[in-house]
Design an enzyme around this catalytic site. Structure first.
Site, PDB file in Angstrom:
ATOM      1  CB  ALA A 141      48.745 -15.201 -47.077  1.00 18.48           C
TER       2      ALA A 141
ATOM      3  N   GLY B  27      47.718 -16.421 -52.659  1.00 22.10           N
ATOM      4  CA  GLY B  27      49.059 -16.955 -52.837  1.00 22.10           C
ATOM      5  C   GLY B  27      49.067 -18.351 -53.424  1.00 22.10           C
TER       6      GLY B  27
ATOM      7  CD  GLU C 259      50.258 -13.751 -55.649  1.00 20.24           C
ATOM      8  OE1 GLU C 259      50.736 -12.702 -56.108  1.00 20.24           O
ATOM      9  OE2 GLU C 259      50.083 -13.948 -54.433  1.00 20.24           O
TER      10      GLU C 259
ATOM     11  CD  GLU D  56      45.752 -11.894 -53.177  1.00 23.37           C
ATOM     12  OE1 GLU D  56      46.532 -12.845 -53.140  1.00 23.37           O
ATOM     13  OE2 GLU D  56      44.876 -11.770 -54.070  1.00 23.37           O
TER      14      GLU D  56
END
Length: 705
Positions: A68, A109, A112, A132
């Site tokens: 992110a 992310g 992911e 995270e």
């Protein structure tokens, strides 16, 4: 090939029948709204082109994506579609094979995104992580549901709850990794893509796998108990277990919904907000306001350290670990031998614990050159003085350095309270002098207070900030004042603790209240650890500098303690007593009697003091002094003060630092509490006038952050 840029952060090109989508948004390839939009547009373009048979998504050799874009947190962009789950859905539902080519760092992310592709190839040393939890969150784009389907529940929970990076080659043979690429990453990925097309391989989706565990109930019970024991004030680690349970027990789409709810609950919670603040604050601390773009750091290829005591040898260890040749100087052979032994012992312990290979330890230690001669510092690019905190001693050292060091060498003082401008004036090159205040133990503590003198050159400041990064420290810039940021603020905190001890609280009660609040240790335990004689020496210096200044009666308590030789852990007695060789603080009736006699002599009738008052007076004293530090331009920004207190003084990270804590309490409420103390506390009038900046922000309904 054709290669226009989509939204400046995505490069699209055709390599025969393979569409290459390159993520290109320095410095971290953050998945900003522009990046997310660009990936979706590029995939759609590839899908609509009949010439394209497969899609490869790649970053650079050093970085796939760090996840992110933290700059978007708290802005509308973070919630703007396409959000990451939607982007991953586009990849997963593509009718053409999508291959992620992972080199270097792939985390959050970014990982992911890769997990949502049909295939994954990686260089062996690529680092994969879902970190995270370190900012108080769990993965929120399917990471907790896809990863256990690819590597198993236990391995996935270990990765997610630790947040630590794992090299890609550990996943060889698991559904997470289809191939390790030993040569050029993109060429290897293109070759793999052509193979997938030629063989007509079916598209694999992590969501179609199931998570299998032989004894899920027993495992989850054990995991919950283990994680709860480690994560008292942090809710995210236990939510990681909840998310893995959802992966074990629920169909994929329901698992995604459970993950999303857990993520949202955490995102809006105070702990995650505090940890996000700290994450951004740490990065902001490295920015030097007002520095021209043309300023270049000086080269640092050899370092000198003066003083081989605990501090000096700890400082030297940082540079040896970073692979920088280091000269360590002492004036006496036995002191030098002790320091060198301390350094060798450190590396031996690392090898014994399996944290360092023996040959690497030997290579690092071999960079050390012990000496008794200042002449051996003649080629050092940076010299750090770590001698006794006394101006006359510093004068002697800096006059000698001025004589022996080469032109352009950076001369740094590890002083924690003394006037850096005076120290710089002992040389004919004050522009080369800077403060580098390490915290003890210097090889462990992450904080480095960089003190910018009135005449410190811009390139010297930039040099020390870059050196801090090389030795993995978080550096915060301070201006010159007594105690700089950290020790100046701690003065008020410790003062209030002494006042409350005089007024009726006990040593144990005060420490306990602040430790329950979250401080790593209370003010009296902290003073015993640092050495009560250090504060005593500072008080003597201040009295000598200003003999007419009035001192509050409570300070006599600290002086009397030191007059009895109770300097803390190093002498076995201080505010507490310590068993021989032990570090446990044991209550001591001698101190209780010392306090009782002091109150009697001062005519103080002890009163009951609540834990709430203890916390408010100590923490708000930090905040008020922090506000003055901002007013005077000693700190560049309020978040720098938070960084100093979390990394240097044991302030709880889950509260975000003293300035963010004050913001959350509400500055008007803080001001009102301080007004109350000014009326009701014995020394209130003298110490509780609200700093103008704090009063202004409170009246405007604003915050420090």
């Amino acid at each position: 090939s054709d290669s226009p840029t989509i939204m400046n952060v995505i490069h699209f090109e055709l390599r025969d029948a393979v569409a290459v989508i390159r993520l290109d948004s320095p410095p971290v390839n953050g998945l900003s709204h522009a990046m997310r939009t660009g990936v979706v547009q590029a995939v759609r373009r590839a899908e609509s082109d009949a010439k394209v048979a497969a899609i490869v998504i790649v970053g650079t050799d050093k970085l796939f994506s760090a996840g992110a874009d933290m700059r978007e947190f708290g802005t509308p962009a973070v919630l703007a579609e396409p959000m990451l789950p939607a982007v991953i859905s586009v990849l997963e539902t593509s009718t053409k094979p999508v291959i992620s080519a992972i080199g270097g760092t792939c985390m959050g992310g970014g990982l992911e995104l890769a997990l949502g592709c049909h295939f994954r190839v990686a260089t062996p040393g690529a680092q994969l992580a879902l970190p995270e939890v370190k900012i108080g969150l769990i993965p929120g784009a399917g990471g907790t549901q896809r990863l256990p389907r690819l590597i198993g529940a236990e391995a996935a929970l270990n990765m997610i709850v630790s947040g630590e990076a794992v090299p890609a080659d550990r996943f060889a043979g698991t559904p997470l990794l289809d191939q390790l690429v030993h040569g050029d990453l993109l060429e290897g990925a293109l070759s793999f893509a052509r193979q997938v097309v030629a063989e007509g391989r079916p598209l694999k989706r992590a969501r179609d796998l199931t998570v299998v565990h032989a004894k899920p109930d027993a495992y989850l019970l054990w995991a919950r108990n283990s994680v709860a024991a480690m994560s008292r004030h942090y809710p995210a680690p236990l939510k990681c277990v909840d998310a893995i349970e959802a992966a074990l027990r629920l169909p994929f789409d329901e698992g995604l919904q459970a993950e999303a709810k857990l993520f949202i609950d955490l995102y809006s919670g105070p702990e995650a907000r505090a940890l996000r603040h700290l994450f951004l604050a740490e990065r902001a601390a490295g920015r030097v306001e007002g520095l021209g773009r043309d300023v270049q750091a000086r080269d640092v290829n050899q370092v000198g350290v003066i003083g081989a005591g605990t501090m000096g040898s700890g400082i030297a260890i940082n540079f040896l670990v970073a692979g920088i040749p280091t000269v360590i100087l002492e004036t006496r052979q036995e002191a030098l031998d002790r320091g060198v032994k301390h350094i060798h012992d450190y590396f031996e312990a690392r090898v014994k614990k399996g944290k360092l290979k023996a040959e690497r330890a030997m290579a690092q230690v071999s960079l050390l050159k012990p000496t008794l001669s200042y002449d051996d510092l003649s080629q050092a690019d940076l010299v750090i003085e770590a001698v006794f905190e006394d101006m006359a001693v510093k004068q002697s050292v800096f006059e000698t350095l001025d004589r022996v060091c080469k032109p352009g060498a950076v001369l740094a003082s590890n002083t924690s309270t003394l006037d850096l401008n005076k120290i710089a004036a002992f040389t004919r090159r004050p522009q080369d002098v800077v403060g580098a205040h390490f915290f003890s133990p210097a090889n462990v503590m992450k904080l480095l207070e960089v003190v910018r003198g009135a005449r410190t050159a811009d390139d010297v400041l930039l040099t020390i900030m870059q050196v801090a990064k090389r030795i993995r420290k978080t550096a915060v810039i301070s201006g010159v004042c007594d105690g700089f940021i950290g020790n100046r603020m701690i003065g008020g905190y410790q003062r209030e603790a002494l006042f409350m001890l005089e007024e009726g609280a006990s040593v144990q009660q005060i420490d306990s209240a602040l430790e329950t609040f979250g401080m790593a240790m209370g003010p009296f335990r902290m003073s015993d650890l640092a050495g009560n004689d250090i504060g005593w020496a500072i008080r003597k210096r201040l009295r000598a500098e200003n003999p007419l200044a009035a001192w509050p009666s409570a300070v006599k308590l600290a002086d009397r303690l030191c007059e009895q030789g109770r300097f803390g852990q190093k002498t076995g007695t201080g505010w507490y007593r310590y068993a021989k060789g032990g570090r446990s603080a044991l209550a001591d009736e001698t101190v209780d009697e010392l306090v009782r006699l002091h109150r009697e002599a001062e005519g103080v009738t002890p009163r009951q003091i609540s834990s709430a008052e203890i916390v408010q007076r100590c923490i708000f004293a930090l905040v008020n002094e922090g506000a003055r530090i901002l007013e005077e331009g000693i700190a560049q920004r309020a978040s720098d003060i938070d960084v100093v207190y979390i990394f240097g003084y044991g302030f709880p990270a889950y509260r975000g630092g003293p300035m963010l804590y004050a913001d959350r309490v509400g500055l008007l409420a803080v001001e009102r509490a301080m007004e109350g103390f000014s009326r009701t506390v014995k020394e209130g009038q003298a110490y509780w006038s609200t700093a103008p900046t704090l009063a202004r922000l409170a009246s405007q309904g604003k915050t420090f952050s």
